[in-house]
Motif scaffolding. Structure first.
Motif, mmCIF file in Angstrom:
data_model
loop_
_atom_site.group_PDB
_atom_site.id
_atom_site.type_symbol
_atom_site.label_atom_id
_atom_site.label_comp_id
_atom_site.label_asym_id
_atom_site.label_seq_id
_atom_site.Cartn_x
_atom_site.Cartn_y
_atom_site.Cartn_z
ATOM 1 N N SER A 400 0.814 -1.219 0.000
ATOM 2 C CA SER A 400 0.000 0.000 0.000
ATOM 3 C C SER A 400 0.841 1.261 0.000
ATOM 4 O O SER A 400 0.343 2.334 -0.360
ATOM 5 C CB SER A 400 -0.917 0.021 1.227
ATOM 6 O OG SER A 400 -1.882 -1.000 1.169
ATOM 7 N N THR A 401 2.090 1.173 0.445
ATOM 8 C CA THR A 401 2.927 2.370 0.574
ATOM 9 C C THR A 401 4.318 2.107 0.022
ATOM 10 O O THR A 401 4.859 1.006 0.152
ATOM 11 C CB THR A 401 3.052 2.794 2.053
ATOM 12 O OG1 THR A 401 3.529 1.681 2.830
ATOM 13 C CG2 THR A 401 1.720 3.256 2.609
ATOM 14 N N TRP A 402 4.899 3.125 -0.576
ATOM 15 C CA TRP A 402 6.283 3.078 -1.041
ATOM 16 C C TRP A 402 6.965 4.339 -0.507
ATOM 17 O O TRP A 402 6.649 5.446 -0.934
ATOM 18 C CB TRP A 402 6.352 3.031 -2.571
ATOM 19 C CG TRP A 402 7.745 3.013 -3.122
ATOM 20 C CD1 TRP A 402 8.592 4.082 -3.259
ATOM 21 C CD2 TRP A 402 8.478 1.869 -3.592
ATOM 22 N NE1 TRP A 402 9.795 3.683 -3.791
ATOM 23 C CE2 TRP A 402 9.755 2.326 -4.006
ATOM 24 C CE3 TRP A 402 8.171 0.518 -3.726
ATOM 25 C CZ2 TRP A 402 10.724 1.473 -4.535
ATOM 26 C CZ3 TRP A 402 9.141 -0.320 -4.235
ATOM 27 C CH2 TRP A 402 10.390 0.147 -4.643
ATOM 28 N N PHE A 403 7.860 4.154 0.445
ATOM 29 C CA PHE A 403 8.536 5.295 1.055
ATOM 30 C C PHE A 403 9.823 5.618 0.306
ATOM 31 O O PHE A 403 10.570 4.725 -0.080
ATOM 32 C CB PHE A 403 8.865 4.997 2.523
ATOM 33 C CG PHE A 403 7.671 5.046 3.426
ATOM 34 C CD1 PHE A 403 7.296 6.231 4.039
ATOM 35 C CD2 PHE A 403 6.909 3.910 3.666
ATOM 36 C CE1 PHE A 403 6.184 6.279 4.878
ATOM 37 C CE2 PHE A 403 5.799 3.946 4.485
ATOM 38 C CZ PHE A 403 5.439 5.137 5.098
ATOM 39 N N GLU A 404 10.063 6.887 0.110
ATOM 40 C CA GLU A 404 11.322 7.378 -0.429
ATOM 41 C C GLU A 404 11.751 8.594 0.384
ATOM 42 O O GLU A 404 10.905 9.394 0.788
ATOM 43 C CB GLU A 404 11.182 7.773 -1.902
ATOM 44 C CG GLU A 404 11.114 6.600 -2.866
ATOM 45 C CD GLU A 404 12.427 5.855 -3.032
ATOM 46 O OE1 GLU A 404 13.478 6.422 -2.657
ATOM 47 O OE2 GLU A 404 12.408 4.716 -3.514
ATOM 48 N N PRO A 405 13.046 8.745 0.598
ATOM 49 C CA PRO A 405 14.120 7.831 0.223
ATOM 50 C C PRO A 405 14.158 6.596 1.124
ATOM 51 O O PRO A 405 13.647 6.623 2.240
ATOM 52 C CB PRO A 405 15.373 8.688 0.409
ATOM 53 C CG PRO A 405 14.990 9.691 1.460
ATOM 54 C CD PRO A 405 13.531 9.982 1.246
#
Length: 419
Positions: A400-405
């Protein structure tokens, strides 16, 4: 919360940039092997020890994990790593594209994960847990920090910013263009101030690293049982805590986690469009790739063309009356399109679906979909939605989530036992 300083195994400053690596699960097997081929000091050699073997080697065999432990001990012996005896915190700042986020590297309590003080929002897979459990047991170390977040604490921000006035122990820009800066906090008064302020933080949330957390907990449970049987358990052993970086929620950036289905489930393009409309969406042809700009909108690519999807009035009303999970765009897409229209019942196990982090862009979606597949571009889940789901004791759909960096592995290692 119990957020404690710890004696860290870490690279010497001149090797920090060579050691730091993206998390182990960002790479597939071929990518990992290619990456380490010209990077002998990269922590990925330890995080993915199958890269030290032939391509047909069973990557989960005992000798593979033993090789990881061997390489780590070699790196300590040859001076690539130092074993810092200070019980210290580390301030870890990442800067990318004008965005900066600053966290505290520390160890957190296994007990507080088990009692819900540290909240989760995702299910985990046993096979992925088993890999990290074996890796942890072989090394006697936790190596990939858990990415935690907490609701902002202004006084804690002041203390952290004051610690950043000293000279950093590491400062470099990695292969992805992310500037990595680390300060050590070992002075007694500063350590006590950070420790005291975290005691006023009521809870934290796992942003990323559910599998690493679950694995650390299972290793701790097994080691507790062993110590209890031997009559030596005190509750203060290092295995009772797990390596973490804690960031204020307001500083985090979440990118969308897009979906690609390998085929149209036997539907023609016109049939697919009709089924999506029947599911409650408006569907409009788009002249170019669709990058959604608001919640409740989606891009759909198939047969070389893009369409923009949006919630129809009736569907939007139904979602507004639901719980925090059903309101997520990833839930709406799964329940209304992926499952009933394209036949993707379990996204955790169905081989027809793949997931693409938003940082890879829409070109990657088009490439993966090809002529027969269907790609969906998403609007990112917000940090407020993540906190609401966790506070409600609910679980998000996978991916559900893609964190960057991304946090780098190899800069901070917490030894929990001798291997």
């Amino acid at each position: 919360m119990r957020v404690l300083p710890f004696p860290c195994i870490r690279p010497v400053p001149e090797h920090a940039s060579d050691v730091a690596a993206l998390p182990y699960d960002v790479f597939d097997r071929a990518e990992a092997a290619e990456y380490v081929r010209t990077r002998p000091l990269s922590f990925l050699n330890i995080d993915r020890p199958e890269t030290q073997f032939a391509p047909d080697q069973d990557m989960y065999a005992p000798e593979v994990y033993a090789r990881a432990a061997e390489v780590l001990e070699q790196r300590i012996e040859d001076g690539t790593y130092l074993s810092d005896s200070n019980r210290a915190y580390y301030i870890y700042e990442l800067r990318m594209d004008g965005h900066a986020q600053t966290g505290v590297v520390a160890i957190c309590s296994i007990d507080e994960y088990e009692d819900g003080t540290i909240k989760r929002h995702e299910l985990t897979r046993e096979d992925k847990e088993r890999d990290r459990i074996e890796h942890m047991r072989a090394l006697g170390c936790q190596t990939g920090p858990i990415f935690l977040t907490y609701r902002d604490q202004p006084v804690l921000d002041i203390i952290i910013n004051a610690a950043k006035e000293s000279s950093p122990i590491y400062r470099f820009t990695d292969d992805e263009g992310v500037e990595q800066i680390v300060w050590e906090v070992a002075r007694t008064d500063a350590v006590e101030a950070i420790h005291a302020m975290f005691e006023h933080v009521p809870c934290a949330y796992i942003a990323d690293g559910h599998h690493r957390t679950a694995s650390a907990v299972k290793v701790a449970q097994a080691m507790r049982d062993e110590a209890r049987a031997a009559g030596t358990l005190t509750g203060k052993e290092p295995f009772n805590f797990f390596l973490s970086v804690l960031f204020p929620a307001s500083q985090l950036t979440i990118l969308p986690y897009n979906r690609v289905v390998a085929d149209r489930a036997g539907l023609t393009v016109d049939e697919l469009l009709a089924r999506v409309r029947e599911a409650g969406f408006t569907v409009d042809a788009a002249p170019a790739a669709v990058v959604p700009s608001s919640a409740g909108t989606f891009g759909m690519f198939t047969d070389g063309r893009w369409w923009q999807l949006a919630l129809g009035e009736e569907l939007a009303s139904q979602i507004a009356d639901g719980d925090p999970v059903s309101a997520l765009d990833v839930s709406v897409l799964q329940e209304r399109v992926l499952a009933p229209v394209l036949g993707i019942g379990d996204v955790r196990s169905d081989p027809r679906i793949s997931f693409v982090g938003g940082i890879r862009g829409v070109d990657e979606l088009e490439r993966r979909a090809g002529a027969e597949g269907v790609a969906f571009s998403m609007y990112a889940t917000s940090i407020d939605q993540l906190l609401a789901v966790a506070d409600a004791g609910l679980l998000m759909p996978p991916k559900s989530t893609w964190f960057e960096p991304k946090l780098r592995s190899g800069l901070f290692i917490h030894r929990i036992a001798r291997p």
